[in-house]
Motif scaffolding. Structure first.
Motif, mmCIF file in Angstrom:
data_model
loop_
_atom_site.group_PDB
_atom_site.id
_atom_site.type_symbol
_atom_site.label_atom_id
_atom_site.label_comp_id
_atom_site.label_asym_id
_atom_site.label_seq_id
_atom_site.Cartn_x
_atom_site.Cartn_y
_atom_site.Cartn_z
ATOM 1 N N UNK A 1 -33.735 -5.188 -16.459
ATOM 2 C CA UNK A 1 -33.433 -4.267 -17.780
ATOM 3 C C UNK A 1 -33.815 -5.581 -19.249
ATOM 4 N N UNK A 2 -34.212 -5.025 -19.770
ATOM 5 C CA UNK A 2 -34.132 -5.028 -21.810
ATOM 6 C C UNK A 2 -32.921 -4.686 -22.752
ATOM 7 N N UNK A 3 -31.928 -5.338 -22.823
ATOM 8 C CA UNK A 3 -31.218 -4.443 -23.430
ATOM 9 C C UNK A 3 -31.528 -3.991 -25.206
ATOM 10 N N UNK A 4 -31.654 -3.702 -26.139
ATOM 11 C CA UNK A 4 -31.680 -3.481 -27.089
ATOM 12 C C UNK A 4 -31.141 -3.624 -27.978
ATOM 13 N N UNK A 5 -31.681 -4.377 -29.272
ATOM 14 C CA UNK A 5 -31.447 -5.393 -30.137
ATOM 15 C C UNK A 5 -29.932 -5.099 -31.239
ATOM 16 N N UNK A 6 -29.837 -3.521 -31.056
ATOM 17 C CA UNK A 6 -28.477 -3.138 -32.243
ATOM 18 C C UNK A 6 -27.685 -2.732 -30.944
ATOM 19 N N UNK A 7 -26.522 -3.775 -31.027
ATOM 20 C CA UNK A 7 -25.247 -3.555 -31.017
ATOM 21 C C UNK A 7 -24.930 -2.209 -29.593
ATOM 22 N N UNK A 8 -24.753 -1.850 -28.295
ATOM 23 C CA UNK A 8 -24.440 -1.103 -28.583
ATOM 24 C C UNK A 8 -22.909 -0.581 -27.884
ATOM 25 N N UNK A 9 -21.556 -0.949 -28.672
ATOM 26 C CA UNK A 9 -20.582 -0.986 -28.456
ATOM 27 C C UNK A 9 -19.547 -0.827 -29.514
ATOM 28 N N UNK A 10 -18.744 0.181 -29.851
ATOM 29 C CA UNK A 10 -18.282 0.336 -30.990
ATOM 30 C C UNK A 10 -17.139 -1.051 -32.096
ATOM 31 N N UNK A 11 -17.207 -1.674 -32.665
ATOM 32 C CA UNK A 11 -16.481 -2.965 -32.918
ATOM 33 C C UNK A 11 -14.739 -2.371 -33.626
ATOM 34 N N UNK A 12 -13.519 -3.866 -33.184
ATOM 35 C CA UNK A 12 -12.281 -2.730 -34.092
ATOM 36 C C UNK A 12 -12.788 -3.013 -35.517
ATOM 37 N N UNK A 13 -11.770 -1.995 -35.507
ATOM 38 C CA UNK A 13 -11.993 -1.408 -36.929
ATOM 39 C C UNK A 13 -12.975 -1.074 -37.676
ATOM 40 N N UNK A 14 -14.161 -0.788 -36.219
ATOM 41 C CA UNK A 14 -15.141 0.346 -36.932
ATOM 42 C C UNK A 14 -15.578 1.638 -38.163
ATOM 43 N N UNK A 15 -14.607 2.341 -37.620
ATOM 44 C CA UNK A 15 -13.935 3.236 -38.091
ATOM 45 C C UNK A 15 -12.813 2.945 -39.520
ATOM 46 N N UNK A 16 -11.558 2.038 -39.129
ATOM 47 C CA UNK A 16 -10.630 1.597 -40.345
ATOM 48 C C UNK A 16 -10.215 0.996 -39.495
ATOM 49 N N UNK A 17 -9.096 0.201 -40.602
ATOM 50 C CA UNK A 17 -8.807 -1.218 -40.328
ATOM 51 C C UNK A 17 -6.856 -0.927 -40.503
ATOM 52 N N UNK A 18 -5.636 -1.199 -39.811
ATOM 53 C CA UNK A 18 -4.799 -0.967 -39.462
ATOM 54 C C UNK A 18 -3.685 -0.729 -41.046
ATOM 55 N N UNK A 19 -3.219 -0.145 -40.919
ATOM 56 C CA UNK A 19 -2.743 0.930 -42.122
ATOM 57 C C UNK A 19 -3.137 0.661 -43.640
ATOM 58 N N UNK A 20 -4.337 1.358 -42.970
ATOM 59 C CA UNK A 20 -5.929 1.279 -44.387
ATOM 60 C C UNK A 20 -5.165 2.968 -44.341
ATOM 61 N N UNK A 21 -5.006 3.135 -46.327
ATOM 62 C CA UNK A 21 -4.722 5.124 -46.226
ATOM 63 C C UNK A 21 -5.954 5.716 -45.957
ATOM 64 N N UNK A 22 -5.779 6.788 -44.985
ATOM 65 C CA UNK A 22 -7.372 7.530 -44.375
ATOM 66 C C UNK A 22 -7.034 8.739 -45.052
ATOM 67 N N UNK A 23 -5.606 9.037 -45.644
ATOM 68 C CA UNK A 23 -5.312 10.327 -45.902
ATOM 69 C C UNK A 23 -4.450 10.277 -46.880
ATOM 70 N N UNK A 24 -4.257 11.211 -48.809
ATOM 71 C CA UNK A 24 -3.151 10.416 -49.648
ATOM 72 C C UNK A 24 -1.704 11.710 -48.509
ATOM 73 N N UNK A 25 -0.710 10.998 -49.202
ATOM 74 C CA UNK A 25 0.259 11.979 -49.557
ATOM 75 C C UNK A 25 -0.242 13.826 -50.504
ATOM 76 N N UNK A 26 0.002 14.560 -50.002
ATOM 77 C CA UNK A 26 -0.514 15.562 -50.133
ATOM 78 C C UNK A 26 -1.248 16.957 -49.824
ATOM 79 N N UNK A 27 -2.080 15.811 -48.312
ATOM 80 C CA UNK A 27 -3.163 16.417 -48.088
ATOM 81 C C UNK A 27 -2.440 17.485 -46.939
ATOM 82 N N UNK A 28 -2.954 18.542 -46.824
ATOM 83 C CA UNK A 28 -3.016 20.094 -45.579
ATOM 84 C C UNK A 28 -3.125 19.409 -44.470
ATOM 85 N N UNK A 29 -1.905 19.738 -43.707
ATOM 86 C CA UNK A 29 -2.206 19.047 -42.519
ATOM 87 C C UNK A 29 -3.441 20.634 -41.298
ATOM 88 N N UNK A 30 -4.539 20.201 -41.338
ATOM 89 C CA UNK A 30 -5.340 21.388 -40.333
ATOM 90 C C UNK A 30 -5.809 20.542 -38.840
#
Length: 418
Positions: free
Chosen positions: A132-161
């Motif tokens: 077969x022929x693999x696509x040029x775009x990688x078919x996997x998610x890289x470490x830290x693609x969504x967020x890095x360890x310790x990165x602030x995703x939501x601030x204090x004061x955010x309602x929890x749902x």
């Protein structure tokens, strides 16, 4: 942030406070008395408020993750199959060109892989090799693609749902540090009130005792059936005893009626007897201006609040959205809610020097606000069909096409307006 407080012993009828300034003043009072932070398991955190920023414990994803079912390959094909890696398992590295392992979506991509070939774009030769022929775009998610360890995703004061809980779980958390939920109680004043059956013979049915706890829960309070007391007898000793008892276990006590200075209005003398201070005493808003918020500091050093709601039902709800909502936002460390805007579809009268909170139904697709009928201060029919209150500022009227702020009625924790 400092809150100006007036003693209950001062003049009984000060000038009513500006409505917009009242929201800020009450919020500051709540923020100054913010509730303690506690640890809660994820399953018990819904409806709370983050007491610290939400950060991932690892990179997200924590390892290279296949985004398709297929083959992790090394080098040019065709490839010899050397194994399989499934989600939840670690992968041995690919060390030779021309080799591959079958891989499942979500599985760890082995070190040494140069590409992931989709299963639907691959074929197996009679000799068992993969082509077969693999696509040029990688078919996997890289470490830290969504967020890095310790990165602030939501601030204090955010309602929890539920969305926040799911994110916290994906970040590796088992517990969340949140603000303790406020405990609230309700005292219903008025000898003229009936608690069962139809009104008649000079007595009216209590509509606030059954309804206000539901509103308080929608603002994130804990309210037990035992925390709703009344009708309390129209005497000063009965009022003092009832309020003192309610304050023992509550952060906020709401009362209904008795906010004026009539012959059986005992709330002001009760607050004076208990050593309370006013945060605000009457607000220049219609309906509902004889509302108040007072605070008391107990012998344990903890601050409690008393919200005096007018006895007329719609006026009481105006007091809830005007006083209780910003107070509770401060108590749990949430930002003061920014009021959304809508375009008036029909004219709304002003109320002179007072802010007018006019019940409206929202058309969220068109972004318009439509006044509802049956909106007298003693009526609840209009409230049942409304989404919130259009804010008509003092000295103005609302014309068709005007953009005005809207105070939304509260939703249950985890609900979001459509």
């Amino acid at each position: 942030m400092r809150t100006e407080i007036a003693s209950v012993d001062e003049a009984a009828a000060p000038p009513p406070a500006d409505w917009a300034q009242t929201r800020s003043r009450v919020y500051a009072a709540g923020l100054a008395a913010a509730l303690a932070a506690v640890e809660r398991p994820l399953a018990e955190a819904d409806g709370h408020t983050l007491a610290e920023p939400l950060t991932p414990r690892t990179d997200l994803p924590a390892f290279p993750t296949s985004s398709v079912d297929g083959w992790a390959v090394r080098g040019a094909g065709p490839w010899r199959v050397t194994g399989r890696v499934l989600a939840g398992h670690s992968a041995a590295p690919l060390t030779e060109d021309g080799t591959t392992v079958e891989i499942a979506t979500g599985a760890m991509v082995p070190a040494g892989a140069s590409a992931v070939l989709r299963v639907e774009e691959s074929t197996r030769t009679p000799a068992g090799l993969i082509e077969g022929v693999a696509r040029a775009t990688p078919e996997w998610r890289l470490p830290g693609e969504e967020a890095s360890a310790g990165e602030e995703l939501l601030p204090a004061g955010t309602p929890v749902d539920p969305a926040v809980i799911g994110l916290a779980a994906s970040c590796g958390h088992d517990m969340l540090r949140v603000r303790r939920q406020p405990r609230a109680a309700l005292l219903v004043f008025g000898d003229e009130l009936l608690t069962t059956g139809p009104p008649g013979a000079g007595r009216v049915r209590d509509a606030l005792g059954p309804a206000v706890p539901g509103w308080l829960r929608r603002y994130g309070c804990q309210v037990r059936p035992a925390d709703v007391v009344g009708p309390v007898a129209d005497t000063l000793p009965a009022h003092v005893a009832a309020l003192r008892g309610a304050l023992d276990g509550a952060d906020l006590v709401c009362t209904t009626g008795g906010t004026m200075h009539g012959p059986v209005d005992h709330l002001h003398p009760t607050l004076a007897a208990l050593g309370a201070d006013y945060v605000v005493n009457t607000v220049a808003v219609r309906p509902g201006f004889p509302m108040l918020l007072a605070r008391l500091v107990g012998t344990d050093g903890r601050t409690r609040f008393v919200a005096g709601l007018p006895g007329n039902p719609q006026s009481a709800i105006v007091a809830l959205v005007s006083l209780v909502a910003p107070l509770l936002a401060g108590l749990v460390g949430r930002p003061l809610p920014v009021l959304p805007q809508a375009t008036l579809a029909e004219p709304v009268a002003g109320r002179g020097d007072h802010t007018h909170l006019a019940l409206v139904r929202l058309d969220r697709v068109a972004g318009t606000a439509h006044p509802v009928r049956h909106v007298g201060s003693a009526m609840l029919r209009g409230l049942s069909a409304a989404d919130g209150f259009a804010v008509i500022r003092p000295g103005s009227t609302g014309a068709v096409g005007d953009r005005v702020p809207v105070v939304p009625l509260p939703l249950l924790p985890g609900e979001r307006a459509s």
